[in-house]
Design a protein around this motif. Structure first.
Motif, short mmCIF file in Angstrom:
data_model
loop_
_atom_site.label_atom_id
_atom_site.label_comp_id
_atom_site.label_asym_id
_atom_site.label_seq_id
_atom_site.Cartn_x
_atom_site.Cartn_y
_atom_site.Cartn_z
N GLN A 166 0.89 -1.30 -0.51
CA GLN A 166 -0.14 -0.02 -0.28
C GLN A 166 1.07 1.27 -0.09
O GLN A 166 1.43 2.03 -1.24
CB GLN A 166 -1.01 -0.21 1.27
CG GLN A 166 -2.02 -1.19 0.98
CD GLN A 166 -2.75 -1.67 1.99
OE1 GLN A 166 -3.10 -0.57 2.96
NE2 GLN A 166 -3.69 -2.46 2.91
N CYS A 167 1.62 1.63 1.04
CA CYS A 167 2.44 2.88 1.39
C CYS A 167 3.45 2.11 0.18
O CYS A 167 4.19 3.23 -0.23
CB CYS A 167 2.42 3.39 2.17
SG CYS A 167 4.02 2.37 3.37
N GLY A 168 3.76 1.13 0.69
CA GLY A 168 5.36 1.05 0.19
C GLY A 168 6.72 0.63 0.63
O GLY A 168 7.68 0.37 0.45
N PHE A 169 6.21 1.29 2.46
CA PHE A 169 7.38 1.89 2.44
C PHE A 169 8.30 -0.02 3.19
O PHE A 169 9.32 -0.13 3.40
CB PHE A 169 7.17 2.31 4.09
CG PHE A 169 8.49 2.76 5.00
CD1 PHE A 169 8.81 4.02 4.46
CD2 PHE A 169 9.07 2.27 5.52
CE1 PHE A 169 10.28 4.87 4.76
CE2 PHE A 169 10.97 2.37 6.19
CZ PHE A 169 11.09 3.37 5.66
N CYS A 170 7.59 -0.47 3.91
CA CYS A 170 8.06 -2.00 3.81
C CYS A 170 8.39 -2.70 2.36
O CYS A 170 9.34 -4.23 3.03
CB CYS A 170 7.05 -2.93 4.79
SG CYS A 170 5.46 -3.24 3.95
N THR A 171 8.64 -1.70 1.68
CA THR A 171 8.20 -3.42 0.26
C THR A 171 9.39 -3.68 -0.33
O THR A 171 9.81 -4.79 -0.18
CB THR A 171 7.70 -3.52 -0.77
OG1 THR A 171 5.94 -2.64 -0.49
CG2 THR A 171 7.27 -3.53 -1.90
N ILE A 231 7.88 -6.53 9.23
CA ILE A 231 7.30 -5.27 9.36
C ILE A 231 5.96 -4.66 8.62
O ILE A 231 6.39 -3.96 8.16
CB ILE A 231 7.14 -5.33 11.04
CG1 ILE A 231 7.35 -6.23 11.80
CG2 ILE A 231 5.78 -3.83 11.22
CD1 ILE A 231 7.75 -5.32 13.34
N CYS A 232 4.70 -5.09 8.51
CA CYS A 232 4.21 -4.49 7.56
C CYS A 232 2.91 -3.40 8.06
O CYS A 232 1.78 -4.06 8.83
CB CYS A 232 3.81 -4.61 6.38
SG CYS A 232 2.79 -4.00 6.07
N ARG A 233 3.27 -1.85 7.88
CA ARG A 233 2.15 -1.40 8.98
C ARG A 233 -0.20 -1.52 8.46
O ARG A 233 -0.74 -0.84 8.44
CB ARG A 233 1.65 -0.02 9.39
CG ARG A 233 3.34 0.29 9.90
CD ARG A 233 3.57 -0.99 11.44
NE ARG A 233 2.04 -0.23 12.37
CZ ARG A 233 2.57 0.16 13.41
NH1 ARG A 233 2.99 0.86 13.43
NH2 ARG A 233 1.19 0.22 14.37
N CYS A 234 0.73 -1.48 6.89
CA CYS A 234 -0.30 -1.20 5.91
C CYS A 234 -1.33 -2.57 5.53
O CYS A 234 -2.51 -2.60 5.41
CB CYS A 234 0.30 -0.98 4.56
SG CYS A 234 0.29 0.87 4.47
N THR A 235 -0.44 -3.22 5.22
CA THR A 235 -1.69 -4.60 4.33
C THR A 235 -1.92 -5.74 5.41
O THR A 235 -2.99 -6.32 4.57
CB THR A 235 -0.64 -5.37 3.32
OG1 THR A 235 0.39 -6.54 3.76
CG2 THR A 235 -0.42 -4.28 2.39
S1 FES Z 1 3.18 -0.86 2.32
FE1 FES Z 1 2.78 -0.02 4.04
S2 FES Z 1 4.31 -0.88 5.50
FE2 FES Z 1 3.79 -2.56 4.33
#
Ligand code: FES
Ligand SMILES: Cc1cc2nc3c(=O)[nH]c(=O)nc-3n(C[C@H](O)[C@H](O)[C@H](O)COP(=O)(O)OP(=O)(O)OC[C@H]3O[C@@H](n4cnc5c(N)ncnc54)[C@H](O)[C@@H]3O)c2cc1C
Ligand code: FES
Lengths: 262, 161
Positions: free
Chosen positions: B99-104, B134-138
């Motif tokens: 989603q946000c892509g930070f963890c990707t 860790i992923c905060r979104c998916t």
């Molecule tokens: S996609 Fe947002 S932290 Fe994993």
């Protein structure tokens, strides 16, 4: 993080020499030491990386049992000890996560002696020998309480020798956020008797549960523990679990380890 | 400062570093490869995962000098030679694995290491392997689906969905 001099010797003699300088500290996998340095709880002037020393790497059978070089990673132990000492390999494969296992080492874990670390229980339950650049230390003499060991200033663990039990298992109750052991029990059955070592539970660090050892040496079954209880007065009491909860876990996990042992 | 050299994504590189320079900082600040993300900087989240000599590590918890001379692979080295997304990256897109892509970047690098060792993992093996990411979104389900899809397996309705 404060800066430091970085050295990476390729043999034990050079490492020992580097460790003799003022403010020197050993660096193995860094999975404990780097976070500690970031918090400025450790401020070495020289870091001596032990990961390029061939004599400190690898897993092999030898005199006294399974020899594991101190700088061998958890991932390598999980893989290479699988057929030689399955209980120990399973412990190594359950530490942290894959990235931690690719860096973290047996020597670092045993030197650090975190009260919730997994390896100290295997070392103590196996009656292993901690080999350093100067001497051999029996597990029963090596662990001296939380984060405290028999190691002298500048002394380097070079390998650990694990006698291989007939049957063994490690059962860990994960602290879900850190994946360290909230409590963990290693049970090892030898021809000469059973050894039971508990991590994560006591204010005094890893310890042997003598009553369980006596009961299990007569009858190696979970039922043999039925009449025993664990004194909660020395147990860790924190936000993750009360002392009484941990005391109960010691008994429950010991039973599970006996049942799982192979 | 000392010059520290290694191979990154197949190219010989070097950049200035101190003893305390983390591999993550060396890559991001020394080489400008900002695809490797810093989430926690305390070895908990896995956003910074790269491969060193083929093994997944948390680059925030490794000193650059300690891996001098190694072969390092980062998310920038994951696409195909023509710039199109690799099978694994495409599977993340197709399965809405971000989603946000930070963890990707860390998820992709950790998953690639899994698939290299275990080309057809079970759902449980994928979840177990990604414990350190860790992923905060998916909510993880779509990440697990992406990895299963990339392994060429049918993607079942995953457990607990
Ligand atoms: S996609 Fe947002 S932290 Fe994993
Ligand atoms: C997210 C995460 C989860 C983890 N989960 C677990 C877990 O479930 N169970 C568990 O047991 N551990 C766990 N750990 C800790 C991990 O196993 C560490 O790798 C280990 O405790 C330390 O080993 P190291 O090689 O990284 O040592 P380092 O961090 O390099 O060193 C630790 C200490 O030991 C000293 N030292 C290192 N090697 C030697 C040597 N050969 N001789 C003398 N002194 C030496 C160092 O100077 C330092 O003081 C976890 C760590 C992280 C980051
Ligand atoms: S930034 Fe390295 S693990 Fe979170």
């Amino acid at each position: 993080m404060h800066n430091f001099e970085f050295v990476k010797p390729s043999n034990i003699a050079d490492a020992v020499q580097a460790m003799a300088s003022e403010g020197a500290q050993a660096l193995s996998g860094g999975q404990t030491l780097l976070p500690t340095m970031k918090q400025r709880l450790a401020q070495p002037e020289t870091l001596v990386s032990l990961t390029a020393i061939p004599e400190m790497q690898g897993v092999c059978m030898g005199e006294g049992g399974l020899h594991i070089g101190a700088a061998t990673t958890h991932a390598t132990v999980a893989q290479e000890a699988a057929s030689l000492y399955p209980g120990l390999a399973a412990l190594a494969g359950g530490i942290g996560d894959p990235m931690v296992r690719n860096r973290g080492t047996v020597g670092g874990s045993v030197a650090n002696n975190d009260p919730a670390a997994c390896y100290p229980s295997a070392v103590l339950a196996s009656g292993a020998t901690v080999v350093t650049n100067t001497r051999k230390i029996a597990a029963d003499d090596y662990f001296q309480g939380m984060f405290t060991t028999a190691l002298e200033e500048g002394e380097i663990i070079t390998s650990v020798i694990f006698p291989v039990p007939a049957k063994s298992a490690y059962v860990k109750f994960n602290q879900p956020a850190s994946r360290f052991a909230l409590t963990g029990v290693f049970v090892a059955q030898f021809d000469t008797g059973v050894r039971v070592a508990v991590t994560g539970a006591s204010n005094n660090g890893v310890f042997r549960w003598a009553e369980a050892e006596a009961a299990l040496s007569k009858d190696f079954s979970a039922a043999a523990l039925a009449g025993l209880s664990v004194d909660a007065s020395e147990m860790i009491n924190d936000l993750h679990g009360t002392a009484a909860y941990r005391a109960n876990l010691v008994k429950v996990l010991t039973g599970r380890a006996v049942t799982a042992a192979r | 400062m000392t010059k520290v050299s290694m191979t990154v994504n197949g190219k010989a590189v070097s950049a200035e570093a101190e003893g305390r320079t983390l591999l993550s900082a060396y890559l991001r600040e020394g080489l400008g490869l900002t695809g490797t993300h810093i989430g926690c900087d305390t070895s908990q989240c896995g956003a910074c995962v790269v491969h060193v000599d083929g093994k997944a590590v948390k680059s925030c918890s490794v000193f650059a000098m300690d891996v001098a001379g190694s072969e390092v692979r980062t998310i920038e080295g994951m696409a195909n030679a023509d710039g199109s997304l690799s099978v694994l990256q495409q599977a993340f897109q197709d399965n809405h694995g971000l989603q946000c892509g930070f963890c990707t970047p860390g998820m992709v690098m950790a998953s690639a290491a899994l698939l290299a060792d275990n080309p057809k993992p079970t759902e449980a093996e994928v979840r177990h392997h990604l414990e350190g990411n860790i992923c905060r979104c998916t909510g993880y389900h779509n990440i697990v689906k992406a990895v299963l899809a990339a392994s060429g397996q049918d993607v079942p309705a995953v457990a607990a969905e």
